[in-house]
Write an enzyme that holds these catalytic residues in place. Structure first.
Site, mmCIF file in Angstrom:
data_model
loop_
_atom_site.group_PDB
_atom_site.id
_atom_site.type_symbol
_atom_site.label_atom_id
_atom_site.label_comp_id
_atom_site.label_asym_id
_atom_site.label_seq_id
_atom_site.Cartn_x
_atom_site.Cartn_y
_atom_site.Cartn_z
ATOM 1 N N ILE A 17 0.887 -1.473 -0.028
ATOM 2 C CA ILE A 17 -0.157 -0.111 0.067
ATOM 3 C C ILE A 17 1.069 1.221 -0.107
ATOM 4 C CG2 ILE A 17 -0.336 0.261 2.503
ATOM 5 C CD1 ILE A 17 -3.352 0.821 1.836
ATOM 6 N N VAL A 39 1.535 -2.693 8.642
ATOM 7 C CA VAL A 39 1.446 -1.497 7.670
ATOM 8 C C VAL A 39 1.678 -0.187 8.094
ATOM 9 C CG1 VAL A 39 -1.271 -1.304 7.943
ATOM 10 C CG2 VAL A 39 -0.288 -1.114 5.837
ATOM 11 N N ASP A 40 1.532 -0.254 9.395
ATOM 12 C CA ASP A 40 1.669 0.946 10.193
ATOM 13 C C ASP A 40 3.235 1.568 10.079
ATOM 14 O OD1 ASP A 40 1.050 2.089 13.774
ATOM 15 O OD2 ASP A 40 1.245 3.339 11.901
ATOM 16 N N SER A 127 -6.915 -4.589 10.801
ATOM 17 C CA SER A 127 -7.074 -5.627 11.763
ATOM 18 C C SER A 127 -6.899 -6.927 11.677
ATOM 19 C CB SER A 127 -8.522 -5.285 12.628
ATOM 20 O OG SER A 127 -8.695 -4.292 13.497
HETATM 21 N N1 APR Z 1 1.019 -3.088 2.270
HETATM 22 C C1 APR Z 1 -0.547 -3.489 2.416
HETATM 23 N N2 APR Z 1 -1.007 -4.335 3.477
HETATM 24 C C2 APR Z 1 0.084 -4.683 4.312
HETATM 25 C C3 APR Z 1 1.318 -4.133 4.184
HETATM 26 C C4 APR Z 1 1.761 -3.424 3.337
HETATM 27 N N3 APR Z 1 2.979 -2.609 3.025
HETATM 28 N N4 APR Z 1 2.236 -4.387 5.443
HETATM 29 C C5 APR Z 1 1.338 -5.435 5.963
HETATM 30 N N5 APR Z 1 0.097 -5.687 5.514
HETATM 31 C C6 APR Z 1 -1.038 -6.346 5.682
HETATM 32 C C7 APR Z 1 -0.904 -7.340 6.787
HETATM 33 O O1 APR Z 1 -0.372 -8.583 6.084
HETATM 34 C C8 APR Z 1 -2.378 -7.572 7.224
HETATM 35 O O2 APR Z 1 -3.118 -8.324 6.443
HETATM 36 O O3 APR Z 1 -2.065 -5.510 6.606
HETATM 37 C C9 APR Z 1 -2.719 -6.226 7.160
HETATM 38 C C10 APR Z 1 -3.119 -5.526 8.604
HETATM 39 O O4 APR Z 1 -2.142 -6.173 9.597
HETATM 40 P P1 APR Z 1 -1.305 -5.149 10.690
HETATM 41 O O5 APR Z 1 -0.500 -4.233 9.995
HETATM 42 O O6 APR Z 1 -0.653 -5.978 11.447
HETATM 43 O O7 APR Z 1 -2.459 -4.259 11.059
HETATM 44 P P2 APR Z 1 -3.578 -4.688 12.368
HETATM 45 O O8 APR Z 1 -3.889 -6.075 12.255
HETATM 46 O O9 APR Z 1 -4.592 -3.499 12.265
HETATM 47 O O10 APR Z 1 -2.812 -4.420 13.689
HETATM 48 C C11 APR Z 1 -2.636 -3.051 14.013
HETATM 49 O O11 APR Z 1 -0.196 -3.264 14.455
HETATM 50 O O12 APR Z 1 1.529 -2.433 13.261
HETATM 51 C C12 APR Z 1 0.779 -2.457 14.626
HETATM 52 O O13 APR Z 1 0.828 -0.031 15.061
HETATM 53 C C13 APR Z 1 -0.027 -1.205 14.623
HETATM 54 O O14 APR Z 1 -0.671 -1.674 16.736
HETATM 55 C C14 APR Z 1 -1.113 -1.522 15.371
HETATM 56 C C15 APR Z 1 -1.430 -3.049 15.017
#
Ligand code: APR
Length: 180
Positions: A17, A39-40, A127
């Site tokens: 993304i 992704v954060d 999530s």
């Molecule tokens: N582009 C698109 N999707 C991505 C990317 C990327 N570069 N990196 C990871 N993802 C996907 C993951 O594979 C997953 O399917 O994003 C989706 C959400 O995963 P997370 O990033 O772990 O987010 P979430 O499950 O909402 O957890 C949020 O994680 O990173 C920390 O600070 C954030 O505390 C928060 C928690």
């Protein structure tokens, strides 16, 4: 996979993304807005310090971003002009309003995009990583929430950028159910 929903192009694509060329991309953040992994972490790394600087200014004003809510910052060095940071629910079995909160995260991100006259937006699968929301159910909530919003408020494009082939397939299956 893409489909015209009214006037809006809805696209499912596999990718990173941080490379998306839509006007806004959505970050799956946490309530502190101070960055994290997944992704954060990727968005803050690729977008640079301007994003965190604006997150800090938001935290100075409103302390945190509650689950299901959304805030907006610059896209920094990203191709996207804006990052909309939303906080999805942590899955804890489904009896703590997780489904409603996840729908709220998508809906509030779209409402904020509308407020800023943003015409194209990319979502990750909110999530379904660290927050462990079952991805099949999350995909159905995501797509039906977007469908309902677009009925009222058309945009040019809404894109889901899935990080793995498996995630893309789950969203494609959900897509066929939400848009029979
Ligand atoms: N582009 C698109 N999707 C991505 C990317 C990327 N570069 N990196 C990871 N993802 C996907 C993951 O594979 C997953 O399917 O994003 C989706 C959400 O995963 P997370 O990033 O772990 O987010 P979430 O499950 O909402 O957890 C949020 O994680 O990173 C920390 O600070 C954030 O505390 C928060 C928690």
């Amino acid at each position: 996979m893409e489909k015209l929903i009214g006037k809006t192009k809805l696209t499912l694509v596999r990718g990173d993304i941080t490379q998306a060329e839509t006007e806004a991309i959505v970050n799956a953040a946490n309530s502190s807005l101070m960055g994290g992994g997944g992704v954060d972490g990727a968005i803050h790394r690729a977008g640079g310090p301007k994003i965190l600087k604006e997150c800090k200014a938001i935290v100075a004003r409103q302390v945190r971003c509650p689950t299901g809510e959304a805030v907006i910052t610059t896209g920094g060095n990203l191709k996207a002009r804006y990052v909309i940071h939303t906080v999805g629910p942590v899955w804890s079995g489904g009896d703590r309003k997780e489904r409603e909160l996840l729908a709220g995260a998508y809906k509030n991100s779209l409402k904020l995009a509308k407020e800023y006259n943003i015409r194209s937006i990319s979502f990750p699968s909110i999530s379904t990583g660290a927050y462990r929301f079952p991805i099949g159910e999350a995909a159905g909530i995501a797509l039906s929430t977007v469908r309902d919003f677009l009925m009222e408020h058309p945009m040019d494009e809404v894109r889901f950028v899935l990080f793995s082939e498996n995630d893309l397939k789950v969203y494609e299956d959900a897509f066929r159910k939400v848009f029979p």
